[in-house]
Every structure is written in structure tokens, then in C-alpha cells.
Design an enzyme around this catalytic site. Structure first.
Site, PDB file in Angstrom:
ATOM      1  N   LYS A 169       0.815  -1.217   0.000  1.00 54.98           N
ATOM      2  CA  LYS A 169       0.000   0.000   0.000  1.00 54.98           C
ATOM      3  C   LYS A 169       0.851   1.273   0.000  1.00 54.98           C
ATOM      4  O   LYS A 169       2.053   1.222   0.245  1.00 54.98           O
ATOM      5  CB  LYS A 169      -0.929   0.013   1.216  1.00 54.98           C
ATOM      6  CG  LYS A 169      -1.765  -1.235   1.410  1.00 54.98           C
ATOM      7  CD  LYS A 169      -2.799  -1.481   0.322  1.00 54.98           C
ATOM      8  CE  LYS A 169      -3.684  -2.651   0.721  1.00 54.98           C
ATOM      9  NZ  LYS A 169      -4.479  -3.193  -0.386  1.00 54.98           N
TER      10      LYS A 169
HETATM   11  C1  LIG Z   1      -5.478  -4.329   0.343  1.00 55.40           C
HETATM   12  C2  LIG Z   1      -6.937  -4.087   0.431  1.00 55.40           C
HETATM   13  C3  LIG Z   1      -7.726  -4.649   1.451  1.00 55.40           C
HETATM   14  C4  LIG Z   1      -7.193  -5.673   2.406  1.00 55.40           C
HETATM   15  O1  LIG Z   1      -6.121  -5.300   3.157  1.00 55.40           O
HETATM   16  P1  LIG Z   1      -5.132  -6.448   3.730  1.00 55.40           P
HETATM   17  O2  LIG Z   1      -4.280  -5.697   4.664  1.00 55.40           O
HETATM   18  O3  LIG Z   1      -4.401  -7.012   2.566  1.00 55.40           O
HETATM   19  O4  LIG Z   1      -5.985  -7.455   4.430  1.00 55.40           O
HETATM   20  C5  LIG Z   1      -9.049  -4.323   1.504  1.00 55.40           C
HETATM   21  N1  LIG Z   1      -9.614  -3.506   0.604  1.00 55.40           N
HETATM   22  C6  LIG Z   1      -8.908  -2.956  -0.395  1.00 55.40           C
HETATM   23  C7  LIG Z   1      -9.594  -2.033  -1.345  1.00 55.40           C
HETATM   24  C8  LIG Z   1      -7.558  -3.244  -0.529  1.00 55.40           C
HETATM   25  O5  LIG Z   1      -6.858  -2.726  -1.546  1.00 55.40           O
END
Ligand SMILES: *Cc1c(COP(=O)(O)O)cnc(C)c1O
Length: 432
Positions: free
Chosen positions: A200
């Protein structure tokens, strides 16, 4: 005019000239992580733990919310946002048909029913009119996603939620630092979930997540549900009494320390992404048939992903959009420009949701986006990627100069998209 790499010419982009590692790990990051190991406090319940509580306060302040509750990952954050917000068995939750699968899986984890709604063709976010059509007496919440970094239409969704007595939940996992009418995402709904997954825009060195909310009741329930439903003693240790059916979603201190060290750099990183990709968008949009993301005046885009659509008609071709997209993709990959398809199906078409979700149509906008769009991700659009994006633009320009040949080749060769994916795999870029 130089020859296309697709036909044996020299690729425009030399990836070995650019560092596309993500996340960028600094000496300072390594220092804070090794300090945690030396101190020996490893979870949010460890005695003398300081990073998790500090991250909650700093991140909540950053987004402009009263409280933060740190958890193990973004999917856990969504699950707790739903359950702490009061969503339970049999409730319906409206979710975009176009998002990362975890947004809707979390609804299943809460024993609730995802009801999918189609999205906007240029913003890729929930279409408020489609949301309204999906509301039934069983609807309990709207879960909006700020997809790829662009805030959803919060004023419209807020008005619907208030009128119909629904909870408004934000999935802000892709939108760290994005603003809507001057306020940061994470502070716009009743409760928000975000992720600090290594991929992210605000990454940790593994997995992490956070809930933010102004509602003390939601924050309090999320804190209980995070560790076995235990209300904790005044000294912060387990009371060993389960009050609620909680989970073990505690955050690891190493992850918290890493994110804390990254947070002060996020505003500058976000500004750099915005400068780079606004300029890249402006140039790319001049190529006939390339449709860049729309950023309405009342919000800013955090550019976690850059998704562009391809329309063969303005480019002068009469062929199906999917075929045009595959032809362009192949030519770009050959030039060394690593565009990726990412999602392949609308969420309601995933096997897990075909039986568990409420479906009412074919989600035509989501299907069209999946058919005709490509994305740039991670290291390719990291904050210092302006020089790489210049080369990418050169690759696009070259492909556009030879577009007749690119399309002709696609119409005579088979398996073009399989080829494209193999090129990506062979190049070994953007590993997890
Ligand atoms: C990455 C993501 C998640 C989940 O996050 P994790 O930390 O990988 O569990 C949920 N929603 C969106 C839109 C994402 O991009």
C-alpha cells in the site's frame, strides 16, 4: 521512426536503469525494527509496548478522526468495522462490484450478505444511484471503497445513508492521504478501515491495518473484539473474561514501529504521486483512445493504482475493446512498460460470492472496465518515479505511432493476452 520492440526493435524502457522496489526500506526503518527486537515487546498487549498505541493516536490525528484501533491487517479492520458498527447475521451490506475481494469477504466474515452495486465509468467508485436501487428493509450498511486512491462520492452516499438509517463504512486501504472536500479519507464515514499491507501507499514491512472512527461506542467495541472480546484490566492486561465473541486481531509491534516511521513522509509522498501522475495523465490523455481517470474538483487522488481505459473508436479502429486492450498491452510490455491487468472478474462472479451474495444484474460498467483497462502499480508509480513515467510515456507514444501495425498483428496472432502475462512473469517485476 524506430521499430516496435514487438517486431524486434529496441525496447524504450530499460527497467534495470530504475529502482522499482516497493516499499522503500531506509536505514531509519531498519533501526526502529531492530530497536523493537531489542526491547522485546512484541504485541499491543506486551508490557512497556509503545508503538501500537502511539500509531493509533498519530494515524487517527493524521486522518482527522477521534480514535484509531490498530489490527493485524486491512481485512481484519474491515471485519471489525462491520461488527463493531453493528452489522450482524443476515444483514445486507451494499458493496461495489468492482473492488479488491477483501472488501466483500469481510461482509461474509460478519455473517452478513454482500449486495453488489455497479460503479462509475471514470471514477471506478460506487454509483450512488445503483446503491439506492439496492436498498431493502434488510440493508444495514453501505461499504464504499476509495478505489485506487480516489475518494468515493461521500456527500451523496452520506445523504442516502442518513435518509435510510444506514451505517456508512469506508474501505480506505488504497487511499492513504486522499482528501474529499478538504477532509482526509478515514474520517468521512461512521467508521473506516485501512490497510498497511506492504503493497500500500503507507506500507509496513508485512501486514497491518487500522480502524478510525469518531464514534466512541464503535471504537470501544472494536477494541474488545480485537482481543478475544476481553475488556482488559486498567493496566492494559487481559482480564481473562470474554465479554463478546471476539477474535485475535492484535497488531504486531514491529509492524507498528515501521508504519510510524513512514507516516511523517506520507504527505510529501502523496504530493509527489499527485504531481507525477497528474502530469502523466495530462500527456497520456492526448493519445486518441486513452481515457485517464477522472478526478472531480472536490477531491484529490492518492494514486495507489493508475488505471486507464482504452477505447478503439477514437483511435480509428473498429474492433472489440478487449481485443484492442490486449493488442496495446502486448506492444507496451514489449517496450518494457509493465502495465498490468490486475482484477479479471466482477466480484459477484467470483465463485465464493455466486452463492453467498445477492445479485441482480450483470454489472455492465464493471465488466466494461475489466475488459478495456490496464493499470500501473507499486514501484512503477512510487513517489520518485517521474523519470520512469517519462520513459513510459515515450513507450506509449511509440506504440501509438505504430498503432495500425499493433492492431493488425493482434488480429492475425492468437493468444495475445496469455503472451502478455508470460512477459510480465518472465520479467519478474513487481513481486509480492
Ligand atoms: C489491500 C486491500 C484490502 C485488504 O487489506 P489487507 O491488509 O491485505 O488485508 C481491503 N480492501 C482494499 C480495497 C484493498 O486494496
Amino acid at each position: 521512426m524506430s521499430r516496435l520492440a514487438l517486431f524486434g526493435g529496441t525496447p524504450v524502457v530499460r527497467m534495470d536503469e530504475f529502482d522499482t522496489t516497493w516499499p522503500i526500506v531506509t536505514d531509519g526503518d531498519i533501526q526502529v525494527v531492530t530497536d523493537v527486537l531489542r526491547r522485546g515487546a512484541f504485541t499491543s498487549l506486551s508490557r512497556h509496548e509503545e508503538h501500537v498505541a502511539a500509531l493509533e493516536e498519530e494515524y487517527a490525528r493524521y486522518v482527522g478522526s477521534a480514535a484509531g484501533v490498530a489490527v493485524a491487517n486491512g481485512t481484519a479492520a474491515l471485519h471489525l468495522a462491520l461488527t463493531a458498527g453493528g452489522v450482524g447475521p443476515g444483514d445486507e451490506v451494499i458493496v461495489p462490484a468492482f473492488t479488491f475481494m477483501a472488501s466483500a469477504l469481510a461482509v461474509l466474515h460478519a455473517q452478513a450478505v454482500p449486495v453488489f452495486a455497479d460503479v462509475g465509468a471514470r471514477t471506478f467508485n460506487l454509483n450512488a444511484r445503483r446503491v439506492e436501487e439496492r436498498i431493502t428493509p434488510r440493508t444495514r450498511a453501505i461499504l464504499c471503497v476509495h478505489l485506487h486512491g480516489l475518494p468515493a462520492d461521500m456527500a451523496e452516499l452520506r445523504a442516502i445513508a442518513d435518509r435510510r438509517g444506514l451505517l456508512l463504512i469506508e474501505d480506505a486501504a488504497q487511499a492513504h492521504g486522499a482528501e474529499y472536500r478538504g477532509r482526509r479519507v478515514g474520517s468521512l464515514g461512521d467508521v473506516a478501515a485501512t490497510s498497511f499491507h506492504v503493497s500500500k501507499n503507507l506500507p509496513t514491512c508485512g501486514e497491518g491495518g487500522m480502524i478510525t472512527t469518531d464514534r466512541p461506542d464503535v471504537a470501544r467495541r472494536a477494541r474488545l473484539l480485537r482481543q478475544f472480546g476481553d475488556a482488559l484490566r486498567p493496566d492494559g492486561q487481559l482480564a481473562h473474561v470474554a465479554q463478546l465473541a471476539g477474535w485475535n486481531y492484535k497488531m504486531n509491534v514491529i509492524q507498528a514501529a515501521f508504519v510510524r516511521n513512514k507516516l511523517p513522509g506520507l504527505p510529501a509522498d502523496t504530493a509527489a504521486r499527485q504531481r507525477n501522475l497528474t502530469e502523466f495523465s495530462r500527456r497520456l490523455a492526448q493519445l486518441p483512445g486513452v481515457i485517464c481517470p477522472e478526478v472531480p474538483d472536490d477531491r484529490t487522488h492518492a494514486f495507489h493504482f493508475f488505471r486507464f481505459r482504452l477505447d478503439p473508436r477514437p483511435a480509428g479502429f473498429d474492433l472489440p475493446p478487449g481485443k484492442f486492450r490486449r493488442a496495446v498491452h502486448r506492444a507496451l510490455l514489449a517496450e518494457g512498460a509493465f502495465a498490468r491487468q490486475y482484477q479479471v472478474l466482477p466480484l459477484p462472479a467470483h465463485p465464493v460470492f455466486r452463492s453467498a451474495a445477492v445479485q441482480r444484474d450483470e454489472y455492465p460498467v464493471t465488466r466494461a472496465i475489466l475488459e478495456d483497462s490496464l493499470t500501473l502499480q507499486r514501484g512503477v508509480i512510487r513517489p520518485d518515479a517521474a523519470p520512469l513515467l517519462d520513459r513510459y510515456f515515450d513507450a506509449f507514444s511509440k506504440v501509438w505511432e505504430h498503432l495500425d501495425d499493433v492492431v493488425r498483428e493482434a488480429q492475425t496472432s492468437r493468444g495475445a493476452s496469455a503472451d502478455a502475462e508470460r512477459v510480465v512473469a518472465a520479467a519478474g517485476v513487481e513481486r509480492e
